[in-house]
Scaffold this motif. Structure first.
Motif, PDB file in Angstrom:
ATOM      1  N   GLN A  36       0.834  -1.203   0.000  1.00  0.00           N
ATOM      2  CA  GLN A  36       0.000   0.000   0.000  1.00  0.00           C
ATOM      3  C   GLN A  36       0.870   1.255   0.000  1.00  0.00           C
ATOM      4  OE1 GLN A  36      -2.452   0.591   3.514  1.00  0.00           O
ATOM      5  NE2 GLN A  36      -3.662   2.151   2.502  1.00  0.00           N
ATOM      6  N   LEU A  37       1.889   1.286   0.839  1.00  0.00           N
ATOM      7  CA  LEU A  37       2.772   2.446   0.910  1.00  0.00           C
ATOM      8  C   LEU A  37       3.527   2.661  -0.402  1.00  0.00           C
ATOM      9  CD1 LEU A  37       4.006   1.878   4.530  1.00  0.00           C
ATOM     10  CD2 LEU A  37       2.942   4.003   3.694  1.00  0.00           C
ATOM     11  N   LEU A  38       4.014   1.584  -1.013  1.00  0.00           N
ATOM     12  CA  LEU A  38       4.732   1.720  -2.280  1.00  0.00           C
ATOM     13  C   LEU A  38       3.826   2.283  -3.370  1.00  0.00           C
ATOM     14  CD1 LEU A  38       6.896  -1.510  -2.243  1.00  0.00           C
ATOM     15  CD2 LEU A  38       7.733   0.861  -2.235  1.00  0.00           C
ATOM     16  N   ALA A  39       2.593   1.796  -3.434  1.00  0.00           N
ATOM     17  CA  ALA A  39       1.659   2.316  -4.439  1.00  0.00           C
ATOM     18  C   ALA A  39       1.394   3.803  -4.207  1.00  0.00           C
ATOM     19  CB  ALA A  39       0.350   1.530  -4.415  1.00  0.00           C
ATOM     20  N   GLY A  41       3.337   5.953  -2.508  1.00  0.00           N
ATOM     21  CA  GLY A  41       4.574   6.703  -2.725  1.00  0.00           C
ATOM     22  C   GLY A  41       4.849   6.928  -4.201  1.00  0.00           C
ATOM     23  N   ARG A  42       4.652   5.898  -5.009  1.00  0.00           N
ATOM     24  CA  ARG A  42       4.850   6.036  -6.463  1.00  0.00           C
ATOM     25  C   ARG A  42       3.865   7.044  -7.048  1.00  0.00           C
ATOM     26  NH1 ARG A  42       5.752  -0.039  -6.239  1.00  0.00           N
ATOM     27  NH2 ARG A  42       7.972  -0.268  -6.754  1.00  0.00           N
ATOM     28  N   SER A  43       2.613   6.961  -6.610  1.00  0.00           N
ATOM     29  CA  SER A  43       1.589   7.894  -7.090  1.00  0.00           C
ATOM     30  C   SER A  43       1.924   9.337  -6.704  1.00  0.00           C
ATOM     31  CB  SER A  43       0.223   7.488  -6.537  1.00  0.00           C
ATOM     32  OG  SER A  43      -0.768   8.392  -6.928  1.00  0.00           O
ATOM     33  N   LEU A  44       2.351   9.528  -5.465  1.00  0.00           N
ATOM     34  CA  LEU A  44       2.734  10.871  -5.007  1.00  0.00           C
ATOM     35  C   LEU A  44       3.927  11.404  -5.790  1.00  0.00           C
ATOM     36  CD1 LEU A  44       2.309  10.342  -1.196  1.00  0.00           C
ATOM     37  CD2 LEU A  44       1.295  12.232  -2.475  1.00  0.00           C
ATOM     38  N   LEU A  45       4.932  10.575  -6.011  1.00  0.00           N
ATOM     39  CA  LEU A  45       6.100  11.032  -6.752  1.00  0.00           C
ATOM     40  C   LEU A  45       5.736  11.394  -8.185  1.00  0.00           C
ATOM     41  CD1 LEU A  45       9.069  11.638  -7.068  1.00  0.00           C
ATOM     42  CD2 LEU A  45       9.450   9.191  -7.481  1.00  0.00           C
ATOM     43  N   ILE A  81      11.393   1.452  -1.949  1.00  0.00           N
ATOM     44  CA  ILE A  81      11.186   0.616  -0.772  1.00  0.00           C
ATOM     45  C   ILE A  81      10.319   1.385   0.219  1.00  0.00           C
ATOM     46  CG2 ILE A  81      13.292  -0.766  -0.978  1.00  0.00           C
ATOM     47  CD1 ILE A  81      14.532   1.041   1.199  1.00  0.00           C
ATOM     48  N   ALA A  82       9.590   0.645   1.041  1.00  0.00           N
ATOM     49  CA  ALA A  82       8.800   1.222   2.134  1.00  0.00           C
ATOM     50  C   ALA A  82       9.308   0.613   3.431  1.00  0.00           C
ATOM     51  CB  ALA A  82       7.319   0.915   1.951  1.00  0.00           C
ATOM     52  N   ARG A  83       9.588   1.479   4.418  1.00  0.00           N
ATOM     53  CA  ARG A  83      10.132   1.016   5.685  1.00  0.00           C
ATOM     54  C   ARG A  83       9.541   1.810   6.845  1.00  0.00           C
ATOM     55  NH1 ARG A  83      11.370  -2.328   2.398  1.00  0.00           N
ATOM     56  NH2 ARG A  83      13.459  -3.123   1.997  1.00  0.00           N
ATOM     57  N   ARG A  84       9.646   1.276   8.049  1.00  0.00           N
ATOM     58  CA  ARG A  84       9.236   2.005   9.253  1.00  0.00           C
ATOM     59  C   ARG A  84      10.111   3.246   9.396  1.00  0.00           C
ATOM     60  NH1 ARG A  84       5.785  -1.139  12.066  1.00  0.00           N
ATOM     61  NH2 ARG A  84       6.027  -3.388  11.836  1.00  0.00           N
ATOM     62  N   ALA A  91       5.981   5.688   8.647  1.00  0.00           N
ATOM     63  CA  ALA A  91       6.729   4.967   7.620  1.00  0.00           C
ATOM     64  C   ALA A  91       7.273   5.969   6.607  1.00  0.00           C
ATOM     65  CB  ALA A  91       5.826   3.950   6.923  1.00  0.00           C
ATOM     66  N   VAL A  92       8.238   5.503   5.845  1.00  0.00           N
ATOM     67  CA  VAL A  92       8.807   6.316   4.781  1.00  0.00           C
ATOM     68  C   VAL A  92       8.877   5.451   3.523  1.00  0.00           C
ATOM     69  CG1 VAL A  92      11.195   5.740   5.393  1.00  0.00           C
ATOM     70  CG2 VAL A  92      10.724   7.822   4.098  1.00  0.00           C
ATOM     71  N   VAL A  93       8.576   6.060   2.386  1.00  0.00           N
ATOM     72  CA  VAL A  93       8.775   5.417   1.092  1.00  0.00           C
ATOM     73  C   VAL A  93       9.947   6.143   0.447  1.00  0.00           C
ATOM     74  CG1 VAL A  93       7.805   4.900  -1.178  1.00  0.00           C
ATOM     75  CG2 VAL A  93       6.370   4.731   0.863  1.00  0.00           C
ATOM     76  N   HIS A  94      10.993   5.389   0.179  1.00  0.00           N
ATOM     77  CA  HIS A  94      12.222   5.926  -0.398  1.00  0.00           C
ATOM     78  C   HIS A  94      12.229   5.536  -1.870  1.00  0.00           C
ATOM     79  CE1 HIS A  94      16.377   7.313  -0.224  1.00  0.00           C
ATOM     80  NE2 HIS A  94      16.702   6.246  -0.936  1.00  0.00           N
TER      81      HIS A  94
END
Length: 133
Positions: A36-39, A41-45, A81-84, A91-94
């Motif tokens: 969910q976070l990766l999706a 994060g990609r959308s936001l970027l 990547i998504a991490r705590r 969390a952060v999506v890098h």
């Protein structure tokens, strides 16, 4: 850890970048949260870099009531990547990405981090992007 490809390697180098990120920062989120976070994060970027889809994130892409102009073309996400990010349901999506700026200069290896908090709305837990500071 695999060696990073040289700048300008193109799509051929993306896998090595993804592997290097995963090796440097081991997974620490449940798989469903990470997906969910990766999706998101990609959308936001993509919205941030190109302007496409900013309407989906109105609280992120307005500053003082004015929208920011898109700045990149030939946009590509190379790795993510998504991490705590500390405690408290953060969390952060890098993301590592490539794109051509307004002057036409194409650069890969650009880095963006999106930060999120885990909240519950109407009984359903969800990740929400945090405004940039």
């Amino acid at each position: 850890m695999s060696a990073l490809p040289p700048h300008g390697e193109g799509v051929a180098g993306d896998r090595a970048i993804q592997e290097a990120l995963e090796a440097a920062w081991p997974a620490d989120l449940p798989p469903g949260d990470a997906r969910q976070l990766l999706a998101m994060g990609r959308s936001l970027l993509r919205a941030d870099a190109t302007g496409a889809g900013r309407g989906r994130w109105p609280t992120v892409f307005t500053a003082g009531g004015r929208a920011l102009a898109p700045a990149f073309a030939r946009f590509r996400i190379q790795a993510a990547i998504a991490r705590r990010a500390g405690g408290g349901g953060r969390a952060v999506v890098h993301l590592v990405w490539a794109g051509a700026d307004r002057g036409g200069t194409y650069t890969d290896g650009r880095i963006t981090d999106w930060r999120f908090t885990h909240i519950t709305r109407k009984g359903s837990p969800t990740w929400t992007p945090l405004p940039r500071t």
